[in-house]
Design a protein around this motif. Structure first.
Motif, PDB file in Angstrom:
ATOM      1  N   GLU A   1       5.457   8.072   5.368  1.00 23.26           N
ATOM      2  CA  GLU A   1       5.039   7.984   6.769  1.00 23.26           C
ATOM      3  C   GLU A   1       5.576   6.714   7.425  1.00 23.26           C
ATOM      4  OE1 GLU A   1       3.089   8.621   4.257  1.00 23.26           O
ATOM      5  OE2 GLU A   1       2.267  10.627   4.617  1.00 23.26           O
ATOM      6  N   LYS A   2       5.574   5.608   6.693  1.00 20.04           N
ATOM      7  CA  LYS A   2       6.049   4.348   7.253  1.00 20.04           C
ATOM      8  C   LYS A   2       7.545   4.396   7.556  1.00 20.04           C
ATOM      9  CE  LYS A   2       2.542   1.424   5.031  1.00 20.04           C
ATOM     10  NZ  LYS A   2       2.273   0.392   4.007  1.00 20.04           N
TER      11      LYS A   2
ATOM     12  N   SER B   1       0.839  -1.207   0.000  1.00 23.62           N
ATOM     13  CA  SER B   1       0.000   0.000   0.000  1.00 23.62           C
ATOM     14  C   SER B   1       0.869   1.250   0.000  1.00 23.62           C
ATOM     15  CB  SER B   1      -0.918  -0.005   1.232  1.00 23.62           C
ATOM     16  OG  SER B   1      -0.156  -0.037   2.415  1.00 23.62           O
ATOM     17  N   GLY B   2       0.243   2.410   0.046  1.00 19.72           N
ATOM     18  CA  GLY B   2       0.967   3.670  -0.010  1.00 19.72           C
ATOM     19  C   GLY B   2       1.524   4.074   1.344  1.00 19.72           C
ATOM     20  N   SER B   3       1.604   5.383   1.569  1.00 15.96           N
ATOM     21  CA  SER B   3       2.105   5.965   2.821  1.00 15.96           C
ATOM     22  C   SER B   3       3.545   5.554   3.104  1.00 15.96           C
ATOM     23  CB  SER B   3       1.226   5.562   4.009  1.00 15.96           C
ATOM     24  OG  SER B   3      -0.123   5.909   3.800  1.00 15.96           O
TER      25      SER B   3
ATOM     26  N   ASN C   1      -0.542  -1.986   7.445  1.00 16.35           N
ATOM     27  CA  ASN C   1      -1.774  -1.192   7.538  1.00 16.35           C
ATOM     28  C   ASN C   1      -1.546   0.171   8.193  1.00 16.35           C
ATOM     29  OD1 ASN C   1      -3.360  -3.345   6.464  1.00 16.35           O
ATOM     30  ND2 ASN C   1      -3.290  -4.351   8.468  1.00 16.35           N
ATOM     31  N   TYR C   2      -0.283   0.536   8.330  1.00 16.73           N
ATOM     32  CA  TYR C   2       0.013   1.823   8.966  1.00 16.73           C
ATOM     33  C   TYR C   2      -0.273   2.966   7.991  1.00 16.73           C
ATOM     34  CZ  TYR C   2       2.570   5.613  11.222  1.00 16.73           C
ATOM     35  OH  TYR C   2       2.912   6.811  11.808  1.00 16.73           O
ATOM     36  N   THR C   3      -1.027   3.956   8.450  1.00 19.27           N
ATOM     37  CA  THR C   3      -1.258   5.186   7.696  1.00 19.27           C
ATOM     38  C   THR C   3      -1.169   6.340   8.679  1.00 19.27           C
ATOM     39  OG1 THR C   3      -3.656   5.189   8.029  1.00 19.27           O
ATOM     40  CG2 THR C   3      -2.822   4.003   6.090  1.00 19.27           C
ATOM     41  N   GLU C   4      -1.241   7.520   8.163  1.00 17.11           N
ATOM     42  CA  GLU C   4      -1.190   8.702   9.016  1.00 17.11           C
ATOM     43  C   GLU C   4      -2.388   8.752   9.961  1.00 17.11           C
ATOM     44  OE1 GLU C   4      -0.250  13.483   8.522  1.00 17.11           O
ATOM     45  OE2 GLU C   4      -0.551  12.222   6.762  1.00 17.11           O
ATOM     46  N   ASP C   5      -3.487   8.092   9.543  1.00 21.44           N
ATOM     47  CA  ASP C   5      -4.706   8.096  10.370  1.00 21.44           C
ATOM     48  C   ASP C   5      -4.755   6.908  11.336  1.00 21.44           C
ATOM     49  OD1 ASP C   5      -5.619  10.414   9.101  1.00 21.44           O
ATOM     50  OD2 ASP C   5      -6.453   9.238   7.444  1.00 21.44           O
ATOM     51  N   SER C   6      -4.468   5.689  10.813  1.00 18.84           N
ATOM     52  CA  SER C   6      -4.646   4.500  11.656  1.00 18.84           C
ATOM     53  C   SER C   6      -3.482   4.278  12.617  1.00 18.84           C
ATOM     54  CB  SER C   6      -4.826   3.258  10.777  1.00 18.84           C
ATOM     55  OG  SER C   6      -3.608   2.916  10.142  1.00 18.84           O
ATOM     56  N   LYS C   7      -2.255   4.459  12.124  1.00 21.74           N
ATOM     57  CA  LYS C   7      -1.044   4.299  12.938  1.00 21.74           C
ATOM     58  C   LYS C   7      -0.963   2.932  13.617  1.00 21.74           C
ATOM     59  CE  LYS C   7      -0.732   9.257  13.896  1.00 21.74           C
ATOM     60  NZ  LYS C   7       0.233   9.502  12.826  1.00 21.74           N
TER      61      LYS C   7
END
Length: 279
Positions: free
Chosen positions: A210-211, A205-207, A233-239
């Motif tokens: 951030e990762k 996935s993307g991000s 599954n890490y994103t700026e929102d879920s973390k």
């Protein structure tokens, strides 16, 4: 009848004098050139694969090259020996005794291990260098599937978009000062970074920025550990992040805890016996 000798022509003596004068002037010019244009200072720019001293040792490789004029004309007009990972070197005269070496390095993003050789490729997937040595700062890329491999030709992979993904991740690990031993691409371009026994799984996935940034923050606590940092599954929102410890490391930790408990129990028992013996 009186005999008179005709005067001998002086052409040969004049030629000799002119030749001698030219030889003296040439020798003087060479002496001046050898003295005035002797290199005493070298400035190196544009180098990252090699240190400044390593570049100097490769460029000024003989006694003639210690002359700034000779070195300038050599790199301006003559064929020079190729240096691995270097595209070209420009030599400019700063002064008669100082030269500047401008190094233009090949744009390399990673290498693949193929039949005992390390084949380095650029952002477009073109193999630009082959070496038996591993160059510090350039990651090994594993998991690529290609049909053919040759120097100065593009890696023949099924999906060329993977080269952009390789470029993205290699730029990011440099940005965040991380040095993975290996970057692995799995099915559907899933991405895993290896740091000895610790792995960071990024998924496909993307991000990415951030990762990698978050990995940089966590790395001091994870360095030397054995396991997988799950960041798929890490994103700026879920973390959302979890760390799955390798089984053998868990067993070692359990054994260490048991050993520590036994030692603590032995110390407590010794203290009790001492108290009983001293009422």
């Amino acid at each position: 009848m009186a005999l008179f000798k005709e005067p001998q022509p002086k052409h040969h003596s004049i030629r000799f004098l002119i030749g001698a004068a030219l030889a003296i002037l040439l020798a003087a010019a060479l002496l001046v050139a050898a003295t005035v244009f002797k290199i005493r200072d070298i400035e190196v720019t544009g180098n990252s694969f090699y240190s400044a001293q390593e570049i100097i040792d490769k460029v000024v490789a003989d006694s003639y090259s210690s002359n700034s004029l000779y070195l300038y004309f050599k790199y301006q007009y003559l064929d020079t020996e190729e240096i691995p990972f270097v595209d070209k070197i420009e030599v400019s005269l700063v002064s008669p005794s100082k030269v500047r070496l401008r190094v233009y390095e090949k744009s390399i993003v990673g290498y693949v291990d193929y039949m005992g050789a390390n084949l380095y490729f650029d952002k477009d997937g073109i193999v630009v260098e082959s070496s038996s040595e591993v160059t510090e700062g350039i990651p090994c890329i594993s998991g690529l599937k290609f049909d053919s491999l040759a120097l100065y030709q593009k890696l023949n992979v099924a999906d060329d978009s993977i080269f952009q993904r390789i470029l993205d991740i290699t730029q990011l690990v440099k940005k965040y000062e991380l040095s993975p031993d290996r970057i692995e691409f799995g099915n559907n371009q899933t991405l895993t970074l290896y740091f000895e026994e610790m792995r960071a799984a990024f998924g496909n996935s993307g991000s990415l920025d951030e990762k990698v940034g978050r990995l940089h923050e966590l790395f001091p606590d994870l360095e030397g550990r054995s396991g997988v940092l799950r960041m798929e599954n890490y994103t700026e929102d879920s973390k959302f992040i979890s760390f799955e410890q390798d089984e053998w490391e868990e067993q070692e930790e359990e054994e260490e805890e048991q050993t520590q408990e036994q030692e603590d129990g032995s110390e407590d028992g010794a203290e009790t016996e001492e108290e009983e013996s001293n009422p």
